[in-house]
Design a protein around this motif. Sequence first.
Motif, mmCIF file in Angstrom:
data_model
loop_
_atom_site.group_PDB
_atom_site.id
_atom_site.type_symbol
_atom_site.label_atom_id
_atom_site.label_comp_id
_atom_site.label_asym_id
_atom_site.label_seq_id
_atom_site.Cartn_x
_atom_site.Cartn_y
_atom_site.Cartn_z
ATOM 1 N N THR A 4 -2.857 100.197 103.791
ATOM 2 C CA THR A 4 -2.596 101.667 103.707
ATOM 3 C C THR A 4 -1.168 101.407 103.178
ATOM 4 O O THR A 4 -0.711 102.301 102.347
ATOM 5 N N PHE A 5 -0.158 100.776 104.186
ATOM 6 C CA PHE A 5 1.204 100.645 103.714
ATOM 7 C C PHE A 5 1.639 99.693 102.776
ATOM 8 O O PHE A 5 2.817 99.637 102.263
ATOM 9 N N PRO A 188 0.737 105.865 100.641
ATOM 10 C CA PRO A 188 2.019 105.865 100.924
ATOM 11 C C PRO A 188 2.772 104.367 100.443
ATOM 12 O O PRO A 188 4.079 104.301 100.655
ATOM 13 N N ILE A 191 6.139 104.534 98.472
ATOM 14 C CA ILE A 191 7.287 104.937 99.180
ATOM 15 C C ILE A 191 7.690 103.606 100.046
ATOM 16 O O ILE A 191 9.111 103.570 100.316
ATOM 17 N N VAL B 78 14.803 109.212 102.588
ATOM 18 C CA VAL B 78 13.563 107.986 102.240
ATOM 19 C C VAL B 78 12.785 108.002 103.844
ATOM 20 O O VAL B 78 11.661 107.893 103.844
ATOM 21 N N VAL B 81 10.841 111.159 104.283
ATOM 22 C CA VAL B 81 9.424 111.221 103.505
ATOM 23 C C VAL B 81 8.572 109.978 103.866
ATOM 24 O O VAL B 81 7.511 110.373 104.065
ATOM 25 N N LEU B 82 9.208 109.023 104.442
ATOM 26 C CA LEU B 82 8.280 107.841 104.850
ATOM 27 C C LEU B 82 7.339 108.483 106.169
ATOM 28 O O LEU B 82 6.417 108.106 106.278
ATOM 29 N N PHE B 85 5.246 111.705 104.801
ATOM 30 C CA PHE B 85 4.095 111.597 104.016
ATOM 31 C C PHE B 85 3.260 110.129 104.250
ATOM 32 O O PHE B 85 2.201 110.006 103.798
ATOM 33 N N GLY B 86 3.950 109.430 104.970
ATOM 34 C CA GLY B 86 3.367 108.047 105.363
ATOM 35 C C GLY B 86 2.417 108.158 106.403
ATOM 36 O O GLY B 86 1.407 107.659 106.514
ATOM 37 N N SER B 89 -1.341 108.850 106.767
ATOM 38 C CA SER B 89 -2.468 108.152 106.322
ATOM 39 C C SER B 89 -3.006 107.303 107.589
ATOM 40 O O SER B 89 -3.933 106.715 107.584
#
Lengths: 220, 226
Positions: A4-5, A188, A191, B78, B81-82, B85-86, B89
């Motif tokens: 995922t990351f 993601p 990012i 950042v 957002v991480l 939006f991260g 998941s």
Amino acid sequence: MLDTFFNIAIMRAAWPILLAGLGNTLLLSATVVPLGLLGGLVLALLARSRSRWVRWPLMAWVDFFRAFPPLVLLIFLYAGLPFAGIELGGFGCVAIAFFLNTGAYYGEILRAGIDSVPTGQSEAARSTGLTRGQTMAFVVLPQAVRNVLPDLMSNTLEVVKLTALGSVVAMPELLFQARQAQSLTYNPTPIVAAAIIYFALLWPLVRLLSRLENRALRTG
Amino acid sequence: MTGWERFLDTFFNARVMAKYWPDILYGMVVTVELAVLVVISGIAAGLALALLRALGIRVFNWLLIFVVDVLRALPPLVIIVLIYFGLPSVDIVPSGFVSTWLALALVLMAFSEEIFWAGITAVPRGQWEAARSTGLSFIQTLLGVVMPQALRLTIPPLTSRTIAITKGTALGSVVAVSEILGQASSAVSNSYNPSPLMLGAAAYLVLFIPVVVAGRWVETRFAWKR
């Protein structure tokens, strides 16, 4: 979790997009930092004026831009000014907003630096026949800059980090590109990759600063 | 209409302002809530970490320094957002408010830890030695002798850093937090008039000018005399 990351395939695919973003981030920083320093120097020199008609508005100017969140300034230039028929474009808005913001900060730092140089220095320089301008340029400023070097560097670090706000007004810098890639891939990883790039770019400066700051307090 | 009247009508439109000022006021409340939460949790966490660092556990300190460095090097946006939006998941879905709070508190934690630590190391060794030799324990020395001196040194840098990070609450607008800027931006797109943005700007000035002026006073009052 890793998939995922830290998805390698996506990282590889997003790489060129991110690299283009990094280019813009660097270009933006290379525009704003010198402009901000120059603006700050002008503010710091004007702050030494004997007339309160110069000093007071100047202080108001500096406090205004220190109180104003840079993002608000940016949105104002980007979304507000077009109503007055002024279109600056993404890059122009970002550059102007951050120049105004960071110029005020650089100005305060340089002013503190100039104040930290003992008056005897400029008196001595003047008595050897240097003009006021020469005294400032060759005697006071070099010492002033040395005294506040950690603060100047710390502000420069903040400027580079500030450029990430450009993403809000569709300026294609590193964070914007990463978010584009993220929404294309539903993942993601881009990012995270952008965060790693920021870290790699700025870590040396953070380390150096942390040393300088510690030393400054200890010997201060 | 003259140019001046048109300008006023565009940027200071009374009708639009009358309609949207409650929104902006609501935004102010959210901004203040967010700012207070960030300042309290960020500084408390930073102080706790600096005290833990004083214990001198080597592996822990390396980890701490690394985390602090990461948080200092990354732009706050950042990090927001991480988180926003991260994390979804992995099935953690923080709201925009929580994401912004968490991100800014982490950043303030990192910066304030550095500042507190610099303050602790700035207290001369002799103070430690004298306190320990009077029979105070390590913890008593740290909390009763060193910290009071260290805290005084940290006030000016901590004040300016805290103000700078608090202004970051505006970043919440990017992840749909209805703070001042978010409220103003949506009002601008609803009314197709920039007046709400002027109200928002005024709201920021009302909140932050006193803080900046007070910060200036604090910085001179507690300045480290050379």
